[in-house]
Design a protein around this motif. Sequence first.
Motif, PDB file in Angstrom:
ATOM      1  N   UNK A 232      -6.113   8.729  -4.209  1.00 55.60           N
ATOM      2  CA  UNK A 232      -4.671   8.769  -5.304  1.00 55.60           C
ATOM      3  C   UNK A 232      -4.397   7.533  -4.820  1.00 55.60           C
ATOM      4  N   UNK A 233      -4.326   6.783  -6.370  1.00 59.56           N
ATOM      5  CA  UNK A 233      -3.525   5.811  -6.012  1.00 59.56           C
ATOM      6  C   UNK A 233      -1.981   5.537  -5.873  1.00 59.56           C
ATOM      7  N   UNK A 234      -1.359   5.185  -5.428  1.00 63.23           N
ATOM      8  CA  UNK A 234       0.092   4.816  -5.487  1.00 63.23           C
ATOM      9  C   UNK A 234       1.156   4.386  -5.800  1.00 63.23           C
ATOM     10  N   UNK A 235       2.024   3.794  -6.667  1.00 63.26           N
ATOM     11  CA  UNK A 235       3.414   3.375  -7.022  1.00 63.26           C
ATOM     12  C   UNK A 235       3.845   2.913  -6.147  1.00 63.26           C
ATOM     13  N   UNK A 236       4.732   3.944  -4.637  1.00 60.73           N
ATOM     14  CA  UNK A 236       5.477   3.750  -4.333  1.00 60.73           C
ATOM     15  C   UNK A 236       5.062   4.478  -2.428  1.00 60.73           C
TER      16      UNK A 236
ATOM     17  N   UNK B  11      -5.645  -0.778   2.446  1.00 57.08           N
ATOM     18  CA  UNK B  11      -5.786  -1.364   1.925  1.00 57.08           C
ATOM     19  C   UNK B  11      -4.445  -2.534   2.605  1.00 57.08           C
ATOM     20  N   UNK B  12      -4.589  -3.973   2.689  1.00 56.76           N
ATOM     21  CA  UNK B  12      -3.902  -4.610   3.383  1.00 56.76           C
ATOM     22  C   UNK B  12      -2.943  -4.392   2.165  1.00 56.76           C
ATOM     23  N   UNK B  13      -1.291  -4.453   3.006  1.00 56.84           N
ATOM     24  CA  UNK B  13      -0.193  -3.551   2.379  1.00 56.84           C
ATOM     25  C   UNK B  13       1.378  -4.192   3.216  1.00 56.84           C
ATOM     26  N   UNK B  14       1.858  -4.623   2.865  1.00 50.62           N
ATOM     27  CA  UNK B  14       3.502  -5.453   2.871  1.00 50.62           C
ATOM     28  C   UNK B  14       4.946  -4.116   3.525  1.00 50.62           C
ATOM     29  N   UNK B  15       5.162  -3.962   3.683  1.00 54.61           N
ATOM     30  CA  UNK B  15       6.697  -3.454   3.224  1.00 54.61           C
ATOM     31  C   UNK B  15       7.682  -3.792   3.302  1.00 54.61           C
ATOM     32  N   UNK B  16       8.774  -2.984   2.599  1.00 53.87           N
ATOM     33  CA  UNK B  16      10.126  -3.452   3.181  1.00 53.87           C
ATOM     34  C   UNK B  16      11.016  -3.017   4.271  1.00 53.87           C
ATOM     35  N   UNK B  17      11.741  -3.588   5.321  1.00 56.28           N
ATOM     36  CA  UNK B  17      12.242  -2.718   6.226  1.00 56.28           C
ATOM     37  C   UNK B  17      13.417  -2.975   6.051  1.00 56.28           C
ATOM     38  N   UNK B  18      14.863  -2.781   5.868  1.00 55.91           N
ATOM     39  CA  UNK B  18      15.663  -2.889   6.282  1.00 55.91           C
ATOM     40  C   UNK B  18      16.141  -4.625   5.017  1.00 55.91           C
TER      41      UNK B  18
ATOM     42  N   UNK C 109       3.587  -9.164 -10.732  1.00 53.48           N
ATOM     43  CA  UNK C 109       3.860  -7.944  -9.361  1.00 53.48           C
ATOM     44  C   UNK C 109       3.052  -7.031  -9.099  1.00 53.48           C
ATOM     45  N   UNK C 110       2.292  -6.497  -7.601  1.00 49.96           N
ATOM     46  CA  UNK C 110       1.413  -5.932  -7.334  1.00 49.96           C
ATOM     47  C   UNK C 110       1.185  -5.093  -7.938  1.00 49.96           C
ATOM     48  N   UNK C 111      -0.191  -4.698  -7.859  1.00 46.82           N
ATOM     49  CA  UNK C 111      -0.706  -3.510  -9.004  1.00 46.82           C
ATOM     50  C   UNK C 111      -0.577  -1.823  -7.509  1.00 46.82           C
ATOM     51  N   UNK C 112      -0.372  -0.886  -8.613  1.00 44.22           N
ATOM     52  CA  UNK C 112      -0.853   0.358  -7.424  1.00 44.22           C
ATOM     53  C   UNK C 112      -1.606  -0.104  -6.285  1.00 44.22           C
ATOM     54  N   UNK C 113      -1.721   0.425  -5.759  1.00 41.99           N
ATOM     55  CA  UNK C 113      -2.168   0.760  -4.390  1.00 41.99           C
ATOM     56  C   UNK C 113      -2.914   1.617  -4.286  1.00 41.99           C
TER      57      UNK C 113
ATOM     58  N   UNK D   6      10.567   0.631   2.881  1.00 40.51           N
ATOM     59  CA  UNK D   6       9.435   1.394   0.893  1.00 40.51           C
ATOM     60  C   UNK D   6       8.372  -0.035   1.352  1.00 40.51           C
ATOM     61  N   UNK D   7       6.834   1.039   0.447  1.00 37.61           N
ATOM     62  CA  UNK D   7       5.585   0.388   0.298  1.00 37.61           C
ATOM     63  C   UNK D   7       5.649   0.501  -1.333  1.00 37.61           C
ATOM     64  N   UNK D   8       4.904  -0.793  -1.707  1.00 40.20           N
ATOM     65  CA  UNK D   8       4.969  -2.582  -1.225  1.00 40.20           C
ATOM     66  C   UNK D   8       6.832  -2.737  -1.511  1.00 40.20           C
ATOM     67  N   UNK D   9       5.965  -3.858  -0.449  1.00 35.90           N
ATOM     68  CA  UNK D   9       7.382  -4.710  -0.260  1.00 35.90           C
ATOM     69  C   UNK D   9       8.253  -5.149  -2.138  1.00 35.90           C
ATOM     70  N   UNK D  10       8.688  -3.771  -2.194  1.00 31.78           N
ATOM     71  CA  UNK D  10       9.457  -4.931  -4.047  1.00 31.78           C
ATOM     72  C   UNK D  10      10.355  -5.576  -3.727  1.00 31.78           C
ATOM     73  N   UNK D  11      11.004  -6.704  -3.748  1.00 30.11           N
ATOM     74  CA  UNK D  11      11.633  -8.086  -3.429  1.00 30.11           C
ATOM     75  C   UNK D  11      13.047  -6.959  -4.441  1.00 30.11           C
ATOM     76  N   UNK D  12      14.048  -7.565  -3.772  1.00 30.36           N
ATOM     77  CA  UNK D  12      15.523  -6.881  -4.770  1.00 30.36           C
ATOM     78  C   UNK D  12      15.935  -5.983  -4.589  1.00 30.36           C
ATOM     79  N   UNK D  13      15.624  -5.319  -6.022  1.00 28.77           N
ATOM     80  CA  UNK D  13      16.606  -3.742  -5.892  1.00 28.77           C
ATOM     81  C   UNK D  13      15.883  -2.812  -5.502  1.00 28.77           C
TER      82      UNK D  13
END
Length: 283
Positions: A207-211, A250-257, A187-191, A141-148
């Motif tokens: 095109x800005x994206x949410x996820x 742009x620089x992005x973080x991602x959640x992997x597992x 929380x980080x906004x759209x990227x 998942x991008x961005x790396x939303x914490x938790x859920x």
Amino acid sequence: MATFATADQLLVIIDPVARRTDGESVRIAKDVLSAGAAAKVCLPEGPEEFARALARRGARRPVVVGDDRALTRAVALLHRQRALAECVLSVVPVGSALGVAHALGVPTSAVAAARAVLDGAERRLDLLVDDSDGVVLGTLRIPAVPGSPSGEAALAGGIRPLLRTCQSLVRTLVPSRPSRCASAPVPPGPTRLRVEVDGETLVGLDQPVETVSVTPDASGTAVVEVRPLSVGAEASPLQARGRTVTVSGADFRYRADAGVAGPVRRRTWTVREGGLGLMLPGR
């Protein structure tokens, strides 16, 4: 699909977090496994000892007793050893973060999971491998939303109004004192990201994206879903399937597992069909 006899030799690696979190489930798993097979039990105190135990497994079949982080650590180590193709991994989920293991089909109880180690069958599962030698078992998942894993839009929609309300309330009640809420992280906004699937652009930098989410399925491809930034009515997600997915911008973080990686400006993930052999309940 291969079925293994209970007489297999097992290397049972019990993660220290599992021992601290739920010692009773650890004891049950160890008793069931030891009663059904020749089991060597290892109690590593940290990641380095965990890695050494796995590297010295010999002909023993590795069994990880622990949470999602222990599972993904074992898979990453075996991948770096280039041993995933010939190694069949087993896991008994113990801990508080077990969503990845359960999504892969591992039973939720220690007894049922231990029985699957002894009497189950090997299943080959697809996974994602990136260009930095990282491995993803479930959904990326991008961005790396914490938790859920519900997505950036839901997080932003729920937290930002609450933050504004808190700031307003504090300013009204205590105008002479600085607001504690004002320093809370927003929380980080759209990227803006470019997402390419098998070399074809699914969404561009205009095109800005949410996820963005990438999930390996059972057909040797990954399901890619991009949720564009919605203005007014909710925008329809863009979907595609492919074997390679490249995200850049742009620089992005991602959640992997169970973990978060980055920031990076470009990363490519490739589906490894049948890349993980996991013992699951027989069918």
